[in-house]
Structures are given as structure tokens and as C-alpha cells.
Design an enzyme around this catalytic site. Structure first.
Site, PDB file in Angstrom:
ATOM      1  N   ARG A 122      52.878 160.845   3.551  1.00 49.13           N
ATOM      2  CA  ARG A 122      53.470 160.880   4.889  1.00 49.13           C
ATOM      3  C   ARG A 122      54.740 160.054   4.789  1.00 49.13           C
ATOM      4  NH1 ARG A 122      51.862 161.954  10.232  1.00 49.13           N
ATOM      5  NH2 ARG A 122      52.869 160.583  11.756  1.00 49.13           N
ATOM      6  N   HIS A 149      55.613 169.711   8.756  1.00 50.84           N
ATOM      7  CA  HIS A 149      54.320 169.077   9.044  1.00 50.84           C
ATOM      8  C   HIS A 149      53.248 170.176   9.013  1.00 50.84           C
ATOM      9  CE1 HIS A 149      51.397 166.307  10.232  1.00 50.84           C
ATOM     10  NE2 HIS A 149      51.877 165.858  11.377  1.00 50.84           N
ATOM     11  N   GLN A 152      49.651 169.812  10.664  1.00 48.65           N
ATOM     12  CA  GLN A 152      49.578 169.920  12.115  1.00 48.65           C
ATOM     13  C   GLN A 152      49.561 171.379  12.556  1.00 48.65           C
ATOM     14  OE1 GLN A 152      49.288 167.194  14.385  1.00 48.65           O
ATOM     15  NE2 GLN A 152      48.618 168.972  15.565  1.00 48.65           N
ATOM     16  N   ASP A 244      55.962 168.169  21.811  1.00 49.27           N
ATOM     17  CA  ASP A 244      55.763 167.027  20.921  1.00 49.27           C
ATOM     18  C   ASP A 244      56.648 165.896  21.427  1.00 49.27           C
ATOM     19  OD1 ASP A 244      55.038 165.454  18.756  1.00 49.27           O
ATOM     20  OD2 ASP A 244      56.292 166.514  17.308  1.00 49.27           O
ATOM     21  N   CYS A 284      50.577 167.417  19.878  1.00 47.77           N
ATOM     22  CA  CYS A 284      49.983 166.863  18.658  1.00 47.77           C
ATOM     23  C   CYS A 284      49.780 165.346  18.712  1.00 47.77           C
ATOM     24  CB  CYS A 284      50.805 167.262  17.441  1.00 47.77           C
ATOM     25  SG  CYS A 284      52.469 166.582  17.404  1.00 47.77           S
ATOM     26  N   ARG A 311      42.459 168.337  13.213  1.00 48.62           N
ATOM     27  CA  ARG A 311      43.206 167.791  12.086  1.00 48.62           C
ATOM     28  C   ARG A 311      42.266 167.486  10.924  1.00 48.62           C
ATOM     29  NH1 ARG A 311      48.041 165.289  12.291  1.00 48.62           N
ATOM     30  NH2 ARG A 311      47.646 165.232  10.044  1.00 48.62           N
TER      31      ARG A 311
END
Length: 326
Positions: A122, A149, A152, A244, A284, A311
Site C-alpha cells: 500500500r 486500487h 477495492q 469516495d 469505500c 474487502r
């Protein structure tokens, strides 16, 4: 012959995620996958969730988790997911290793490949995860970069599949920043047979190269990609509305300007009057009130808690596929 405890999880992985073409060694962005592979991961995750899988499928395997950027859901979902698969996960923050600072990315990748079965990263720049994948001898999973991502996107599309049965023929809508989450969102839409409508303020649109990729995939799938700066126009007829954060980690100095530039983009029930009658809402997380009001976020059409749980099941599907024992 395999012990009985191995049979069911292995069958789930191989049956649900059977691919006609070779699955990529690394999982860095959604456009690495074809429709069958993406759907296979969703089906594997759904099967894991239905069975509430706890198994030793990945016993003896170790996942090294590199976190330049903190996260609640990514850390919890991955650590517990790896544990449920019988393996172990080791969390490495920027305080534990200074990736690319005291030691080059190249050297770090070579060293960590000697200890871990896979690397999950990450990071800030997408170039970092690309270099790790280039140099590592083990699979690398992108848990977020400034451009993509993919984990996600999997969680979101699993949530959509659970609610509607299938995403095929649905219209997805994104209202907000043209960021990394959107990039994988729009690349995944054609893979599941969905249309996507995107509203971003001027100057905050998705990356041009990602738009080109998404349009190419949509043309092949017979779906559409629609871009506008008018959120109400984008929401029209949409089955899924997602947004988001407007200020991602590392953009704090731009916070006031961004909030001002996104005026009118807050998702509200008034905006959603233009959506399909069966619409659902996704975010998210973490969520801020300027992005979506309480009425929508905590409303009956919000699926944000299912989305957060998914997730775990989707990263488990990725781990099982990348590390499956032949």
C-alpha cells in the site's frame, strides 16, 4: 491424496476461479484480468463468504504487508483473511522499513522475496508497486497506489453481485474525484457487462490513459462509458451510485481548495431522486460528510458495511489464487 480438510477450499478456488488463460503472477490493476478471471475472483470470494471459510489452504505461507499509507480496512481484512486461509501476515509500516529510502526498492524486493510467499504493498506512487513487481520473485498485490486500487473494485463488485444477483446490464455511477478507486471501477465495469457514468469536476477527471482503456474494453463488451461534470446527469437511471473521499492521504494541503471545487457533488437523496428506483449506495470509507450526507450514508439503500466486509472475502480470493498449490 490430499487430507479432507483441503478438498473443499481447493475445489472452491479451482472451480469458481478456473481460467481459460494464465492468471497473472502479480495483481496490480484490474486491466490485467479478462472478464472470466475477474468474475472467477468474485465467485471464489462469494463461495468463501457463503461457507465462512476457515481452512489451512495456505498453511506455511507468509504474506509481507508493506504500508506506506495507513488503512483500517486493508490491514484488518488482509491479516484476518490470511489467517482464515491458514497462513500468516506480517505488517510492515513506514516506521519498520523505509521502502526506497535507506534501501532501494530493488534490494528490498529481493530481500523480502526470500522471506515471504507474497508481498502486499500500500504505497504512494504506482511506480513503487511496479518496481516491486519487477524485482520480486514472489507475487505482488497492489493494496493501493496513487493510480489503482484493484482490491477495492473487487469488494465493490462483489457487493453489487450480492444485491442484484449480477452486475450485467446495470448502470454504475461515480460522483466525485477521478481517483485510483474510480480507475479500477471503470476498468471493471465492462468485465462484468455494466455501463458506467462518471461525474467529476473540471480538472479532476480520471487519467486519460485509463479512460482510453475503459472505452476500449466497453466497446468490446458492448457497454458504455459516459463522462460529465454534472453529477445529476451522471446519476440518471443509475443502479449503483458510488463516491469516495475528495481529499486522499498526501493531499491534505489541498483540502480547502478541493472541498470548494467539489461544491454540489455531495450525494444526497435529492440527487438520488434521479437514480433508478432500485439503486444502492457505496462508499469505500473513510467517509466525510461533505461527500455524502447522513441520510444517504446511513440509509436503507446504503451497502457500505457489506462493502467493507467484502474487502476480506475478495482479498482472500486473490491470495488463494496467487498462492494456490498446484
Amino acid at each position: 491424496m490430499l487430507p479432507a480438510r483441503f478438498l473443499r477450499p481447493r475445489t472452491l478456488v479451482r472451480h469458481a476461479a478456473s481460467m481459460s488463460t494464465s492468471f497473472p503472477k502479480h495483481f496490480l490493476s484490474t486491466d490485467q484480468l479478462n472478464a472470466e478471471q475477474f468474475q472467477g475472483l468474485l465467485d471464489t470470494a462469494a463461495a468463501f463468504k457463503k461457507a465462512k471459510i476457515n481452512t489451512d489452504l495456505l498453511v506455511g505461507e507468509t504474506l509481507l504487508m508493506i504500508f506506506q499509507k495507513r488503512s483500517t480496512r486493508t490491514r484488518i481484512s488482509t491479516e484476518i483473511g490470511m489467517q482464515r486461509l491458514g497462513g500468516r501476515a506480517l505488517f510492515l509500516s513506514s516506521d519498520d522499513i523505509q521502502l526506497g529510502v535507506n534501501e532501494s526498492l530493488k534490494d528490498s524486493a529481493h530481500v523480502m522475496s526470500r522471506f515471504g510467499s507474497a508481498l502486499l504493498a500500500r504505497v504512494y506512487g504506482h511506480s513503487s508497486v511496479m518496481e516491486l513487481a519487477k524485482e520480486a520473485s514472489v507475487p505482488v498485490i497492489n493494496a493501493l497506489s496513487d493510480k489503482y486500487h484493484p482490491l477495492q473494485a473487487l469488494a465493490d463488485y462483489l457487493t453489487i453481485q450480492e444485491h442484484f444477483g449480477s452486475a450485467k446490464g446495470l448502470t454504475m455511477c461515480w460522483v466525485g474525484d477521478g481517483n485510483n478507486v474510480l480507475h479500477d471501477y471503470m476498468l471493471a465495469a465492462p468485465l462484468v457487462g455494466a455501463n458506467i457514468r462518471i461525474a467529476t469536476p473540471d480538472g479532476y477527471g480520471p487519467a486519460p490513459d485509463v479512460v482510453v482503456k475503459a472505452q476500449k474494453l466497453a466497446k468490446a463488451a458492448g457497454t458504455s462509458v459516459f463522462l460529465t461534470s454534472d453529477p445529476v446527469e451522471a446519476v440518471k437511471g443509475a443502479n449503483v451510485i458510488a463516491t469516495d473521499t475528495w481529499v486522499s492521504m498526501g493531499q491534505e494541503e489541498e483540502s480547502k481548495k478541493r472541498v470548494d471545487d467539489f461544491d454540489g457533488y455531495q450525494v444526497t437523496n435529492k440527487m438520488l431522486e434521479h437514480a433508478a428506483s432500485d439503486h444502492i449506495f457505496l462508499h469505500c470509507l473513510p467517509r466525510h460528510k461533505e461527500e455524502v450526507d447522513d441520510e444517504v450514508f446511513y440509509g436503507k439503500r446504503s451497502k457500505v458495511w457489506d462493502e467493507a466486509e467484502n474487502r476480506m472475502w475478495t482479498v482472500m480470493a486473490v491470495l488463494a489464487k496467487l498462492l494456490e498449490k498446484k
